[in-house]
Design an enzyme around this catalytic site. Structure first.
Site, mmCIF file in Angstrom:
data_model
loop_
_atom_site.group_PDB
_atom_site.id
_atom_site.type_symbol
_atom_site.label_atom_id
_atom_site.label_comp_id
_atom_site.label_asym_id
_atom_site.label_seq_id
_atom_site.Cartn_x
_atom_site.Cartn_y
_atom_site.Cartn_z
ATOM 1 N N HIS A 94 0.832 -1.269 0.084
ATOM 2 C CA HIS A 94 0.209 -0.097 -0.079
ATOM 3 C C HIS A 94 0.803 1.029 -0.064
ATOM 4 C CE1 HIS A 94 1.053 -0.489 4.222
ATOM 5 N NE2 HIS A 94 0.598 0.675 4.256
ATOM 6 N N ASP A 96 0.524 5.023 2.025
ATOM 7 C CA ASP A 96 -0.280 5.718 2.934
ATOM 8 C C ASP A 96 -0.936 6.919 2.538
ATOM 9 O OD1 ASP A 96 1.134 4.112 4.875
ATOM 10 O OD2 ASP A 96 2.764 5.190 5.382
ATOM 11 N N HIS A 249 4.692 0.134 0.406
ATOM 12 C CA HIS A 249 5.559 -0.500 1.325
ATOM 13 C C HIS A 249 4.528 -1.708 1.999
ATOM 14 C CE1 HIS A 249 3.657 2.669 3.454
ATOM 15 N NE2 HIS A 249 3.336 2.053 4.504
ATOM 16 N N ARG A 264 5.398 6.104 13.975
ATOM 17 C CA ARG A 264 5.433 6.651 12.586
ATOM 18 C C ARG A 264 4.692 7.925 12.506
ATOM 19 N NH1 ARG A 264 1.207 4.216 8.156
ATOM 20 N NH2 ARG A 264 0.231 6.153 8.299
HETATM 21 C C1 SIN Z 1 3.130 0.975 7.666
HETATM 22 O O1 SIN Z 1 2.223 0.358 6.944
HETATM 23 O O2 SIN Z 1 3.040 2.334 7.641
HETATM 24 C C2 SIN Z 1 3.876 0.323 8.793
HETATM 25 C C3 SIN Z 1 4.880 -0.309 8.071
HETATM 26 C C4 SIN Z 1 5.456 -1.214 9.109
HETATM 27 O O3 SIN Z 1 5.136 -1.466 10.271
HETATM 28 O O4 SIN Z 1 6.920 -1.793 8.553
#
Ligand code: SIN
Length: 275
Positions: A94, A96, A249, A264
């Site tokens: 996906h 973000d 990612h 994050r």
């Molecule tokens: C995310 O999808 O923002 C998190 C990625 C992760 O936890 O490695």
């Protein structure tokens, strides 16, 4: 500061502490970010206050509508999986916030608690993937726009709502859609980027759903190839900073029975323009 390419997506930065960077280092870092679209850092001393300071020096923070934040810092989202949970956040490819009218510029993820093994994050480079598309497919994508949504994940009967992630999420009333060009012009690098992703892109505007799915699946298969991807193993002190306008990612969910906690911060972006 040294910047070296990492596998087939992103670059690893060494010889730099993000906390306490000078202005000229920040300028160098911006250039590296715009060139590679994804930066990895090791051995960082980046407690939450410094994480916030670095993010603010880079841009304006946008708070995710669905994730819980840390108690002390309302701008830091927790990407958390408890020992007892089966489902992880972001376990499929996906980008973000592509469901926002002004999608996020980027996300800065800091490892806080890691499983003994596993929990890697994979990345894919959508500028390189676009460049490698056959000309006939590039032509087909010209002028197309796609609908991006979060309702199927966070809405009433959304995928995440039906799992053991549900009580970690807030705000079903915040679900919604946005429409973006399928090929965008990256605002900093000027490169053309394929801007669709398996997590949030539903269909092409004005197209039949099944026809959309066929072409989307073909594009997803093209992006998800080793020549466009990298696989990052987290260690204490690791940080990644990715450009949401240029990368996908996905986090591995291969550490059942162990906790994984990441912090994050997401940076605000602007409306996207067609490439
Ligand atoms: C995310 O999808 O923002 C998190 C990625 C992760 O936890 O490695």
């Amino acid at each position: 500061m040294q910047v070296s390419s990492f596998e087939n997506c992103g670059a690893i930065v060494s010889g730099l502490q993000l906390a306490g960077m000078t202005d000229s280092q920040l300028t160098e870092l911006r250039a590296a970010f715009n060139q590679h679209g994804l930066l990895f850092f090791r051995d960082q001393q980046l407690p939450p206050d410094e994480h916030l300071r670095f993010a603010r020096r880079f841009g304006k923070i946008v708070v995710n509508k669905f994730f819980k934040t840390t108690i002390e810092h309302a701008e830091i989202a927790e990407v958390r999986k408890e020992k007892t949970q089966q489902t992880n956040i972001g376990g499929g490819w996906h980008t973000d916030h592509s469901y926002d009218d002004e999608p996020a510029l980027g996300s800065i993820l800091v490892a806080r608690t890691l499983p003994k093994t596993g929990g890697n994050t994979h990345f894919a480079d959508l500028a390189a993937a676009y460049d490698a598309l056959p000309d006939i497919l590039k032509k087909r994508l010209e002028g197309l726009r796609a609908i991006h949504s979060n309702t199927h994940l966070y809405g009433e009967n959304g995928l995440y709502r039906l799992t053991d992630l549900a009580d970690q999420l807030g705000g079903m009333d915040r679900v919604g859609d946005a429409i973006h060009p399928v090929v965008i012009r990256h605002p900093e690098s000027g490169r053309k980027v394929l801007y669709v992703n398996p997590g949030h892109t539903i269909q092409f505007e004005g197209w039949d759903f099944n026809e959309s799915r066929k072409l989307l699946d073909e594009l997803y298969g093209h992006v998800n190839q080793p020549q466009f991807t990298s696989n990052f193993n987290w260690l204490p002190g690791s940080v990644t900073f990715w450009d949401n306008r240029r990368t996908w990612h996905m986090a591995d969910n291969d550490y059942q029975g162990q906790i994984r906690l990441m912090h994050r911060i997401t940076l605000a972006g602007a409306a996207l323009t067609a490439g």
